[in-house]
Design an enzyme around this catalytic site. Sequence first.
Site, PDB file in Angstrom:
ATOM      1  N   CYS A  26       0.826  -1.206   0.000  1.00 25.90           N
ATOM      2  CA  CYS A  26       0.000   0.000   0.000  1.00 25.90           C
ATOM      3  C   CYS A  26       0.862   1.260   0.000  1.00 25.90           C
ATOM      4  O   CYS A  26       1.726   1.418   0.869  1.00 25.90           O
ATOM      5  CB  CYS A  26      -0.925   0.010   1.213  1.00 25.90           C
ATOM      6  SG  CYS A  26      -1.875   1.529   1.386  1.00 25.90           S
ATOM      7  N   CYS A  59       0.389   3.640   3.414  1.00 25.97           N
ATOM      8  CA  CYS A  59       0.866   3.258   4.741  1.00 25.97           C
ATOM      9  C   CYS A  59       2.190   3.969   5.028  1.00 25.97           C
ATOM     10  O   CYS A  59       2.908   4.363   4.102  1.00 25.97           O
ATOM     11  CB  CYS A  59       1.063   1.749   4.812  1.00 25.97           C
ATOM     12  SG  CYS A  59      -0.490   0.815   4.841  1.00 25.97           S
ATOM     13  N   HIS A 117      -4.026   0.868   7.874  1.00 22.65           N
ATOM     14  CA  HIS A 117      -4.505   0.394   6.573  1.00 22.65           C
ATOM     15  C   HIS A 117      -5.941  -0.105   6.648  1.00 22.65           C
ATOM     16  O   HIS A 117      -6.673  -0.060   5.648  1.00 22.65           O
ATOM     17  CB  HIS A 117      -3.595  -0.729   6.063  1.00 22.65           C
ATOM     18  CG  HIS A 117      -3.939  -1.218   4.689  1.00 22.65           C
ATOM     19  ND1 HIS A 117      -3.627  -0.515   3.546  1.00 22.65           N
ATOM     20  CD2 HIS A 117      -4.604  -2.342   4.274  1.00 22.65           C
ATOM     21  CE1 HIS A 117      -4.066  -1.176   2.481  1.00 22.65           C
ATOM     22  NE2 HIS A 117      -4.662  -2.286   2.893  1.00 22.65           N
ATOM     23  N   ASN A 166     -14.204   8.441  -2.049  1.00 23.27           N
ATOM     24  CA  ASN A 166     -14.810   7.254  -2.645  1.00 23.27           C
ATOM     25  C   ASN A 166     -14.515   6.088  -1.716  1.00 23.27           C
ATOM     26  O   ASN A 166     -13.345   5.784  -1.468  1.00 23.27           O
ATOM     27  CB  ASN A 166     -14.222   6.962  -4.023  1.00 23.27           C
ATOM     28  CG  ASN A 166     -14.525   8.058  -5.026  1.00 23.27           C
ATOM     29  OD1 ASN A 166     -15.552   8.718  -4.952  1.00 23.27           O
ATOM     30  ND2 ASN A 166     -13.623   8.266  -5.968  1.00 23.27           N
ATOM     31  N   HIS A 213      -6.780   1.599   1.525  1.00 26.39           N
ATOM     32  CA  HIS A 213      -6.424   2.419   2.683  1.00 26.39           C
ATOM     33  C   HIS A 213      -7.399   3.594   2.810  1.00 26.39           C
ATOM     34  O   HIS A 213      -7.701   4.270   1.829  1.00 26.39           O
ATOM     35  CB  HIS A 213      -4.998   2.948   2.493  1.00 26.39           C
ATOM     36  CG  HIS A 213      -4.389   3.525   3.724  1.00 26.39           C
ATOM     37  ND1 HIS A 213      -3.312   2.953   4.361  1.00 26.39           N
ATOM     38  CD2 HIS A 213      -4.687   4.628   4.453  1.00 26.39           C
ATOM     39  CE1 HIS A 213      -2.977   3.680   5.412  1.00 26.39           C
ATOM     40  NE2 HIS A 213      -3.805   4.711   5.489  1.00 26.39           N
ATOM     41  N   HIS A 247      -8.883   6.900   2.709  1.00 29.46           N
ATOM     42  CA  HIS A 247      -8.342   8.141   2.169  1.00 29.46           C
ATOM     43  C   HIS A 247      -9.414   8.875   1.372  1.00 29.46           C
ATOM     44  O   HIS A 247     -10.452   8.312   1.032  1.00 29.46           O
ATOM     45  CB  HIS A 247      -7.137   7.863   1.261  1.00 29.46           C
ATOM     46  CG  HIS A 247      -7.515   7.255  -0.069  1.00 29.46           C
ATOM     47  ND1 HIS A 247      -7.936   5.946  -0.196  1.00 29.46           N
ATOM     48  CD2 HIS A 247      -7.558   7.783  -1.321  1.00 29.46           C
ATOM     49  CE1 HIS A 247      -8.201   5.690  -1.468  1.00 29.46           C
ATOM     50  NE2 HIS A 247      -7.991   6.795  -2.175  1.00 29.46           N
ATOM     51  N   GLN A 288      -9.803  12.543  -1.532  1.00 31.82           N
ATOM     52  CA  GLN A 288      -9.088  13.288  -2.554  1.00 31.82           C
ATOM     53  C   GLN A 288      -9.566  14.733  -2.579  1.00 31.82           C
ATOM     54  O   GLN A 288     -10.651  15.062  -2.081  1.00 31.82           O
ATOM     55  CB  GLN A 288      -9.279  12.652  -3.928  1.00 31.82           C
ATOM     56  CG  GLN A 288      -8.756  11.225  -4.030  1.00 31.82           C
ATOM     57  CD  GLN A 288      -8.911  10.658  -5.420  1.00 31.82           C
ATOM     58  OE1 GLN A 288      -8.289  11.133  -6.374  1.00 31.82           O
ATOM     59  NE2 GLN A 288      -9.742   9.635  -5.554  1.00 31.82           N
TER      60      GLN A 288
END
Length: 377
Positions: free
Chosen positions: A81, A84, A142, A182, A193, A195, A197
């Site tokens: 990933c 991480c 994660h 998303n 992971h 997250h 945007q």
Amino acid sequence: MDPAGSGAFEPARTHLADGRELLYFHDGGAGLRQGGVPPDTRSLPPRPDTPVMRFDPLLGDWISYAGHRQNRTHLPPAAECPLCPSVPGRATEIPAQEYDVAVFENRFPAFGPGTAGSLPDPAGAEAPAAGRCEVVAFSPDHQGSFAGLSLERIRTVIRAWTHRTAELSKVPGVAQVFIFENRGADIGVTLHHPHGQIYAYPYVTPTTQRQLDSLAGYHAAAGGDLFTDLLARGQEGQRIVAHGQYWTAYVPYAARMPIEVHVVPHRHVPDLPSLTEDEQTELAAVYRDVLRRIDGLYPTPTPYIAAWYQAPVDHPGREKYRLHLQVTSPRRAENKLKYLAGSEAAMGAFISDVTPEQTAARLRAALVDPAGTGGKQ
């Protein structure tokens, strides 16, 4: 009331090996917990050229063409990933071995790198897809989800969103800042992971422009404020999901998706930097409550899109536009998704299998896992 603004604290800044900017936000204030800002020791290829966008004269939309995104990382295993923390022997996009929230320029951007001035005459035009795309890592963990974050961490994420909105709004050529998450492979995420945007667009997006047109038309016809009236209607009771002193979360009267919740501030503000500290603090609790209710509907985590609608940076309708969050999911039953097929995808004419009132009642009654791990108790 004083807005919280981007100056509440300053993040620790550095650059990745290919020149992209990286910022660290700490739960207790600025920067990293300890040890300073570690360097990125990787050897990376040069950044891609700025994509090109073309104007569709039939629909009036700009379309970005970013061919390098075909090569972006796609659902890697946890051991690979890129979000991480870096560890000895494996460097990632985040060099720190310990962090709270990290924001960095996307390695595979749809807009940017680079800025631009005014767009050309759109008729048949082609222009650089200038702007900026950033990734926001919510946690070094994660596993988990946004709903599983502590209120303190969510508050840090909100501060990061606020900081980035204020700073990106000052970039030459940026017309609108869009923050989103998303969640879930069914939505199309490329990284597991937790997250989100941030897109800094060089134009006002089509959906925002339609909303601005509706606001102007409503004011001209009724002399009132559409956002104020929508909020009052959403607070009537049947469609409320959560309610606080500063925020109301409700299912809209004409919801398009099987799960759709709007989180709206009671005070008219155009963007996140305009919120007060108290408003941001309550937002963390209301937002987490909404996401936990959504995850409480089914035994498995529900995919969703969480989208922050902020006023365009420099637009005559900016002061009439109200900041709000829309959380939507195509999940219409435990093992069924709503697909945007013929009517929705081609004509933009939505057909729903459930009423907004039914969705709101289910969300209010959802048995939520207090630990935020998802699923019913």
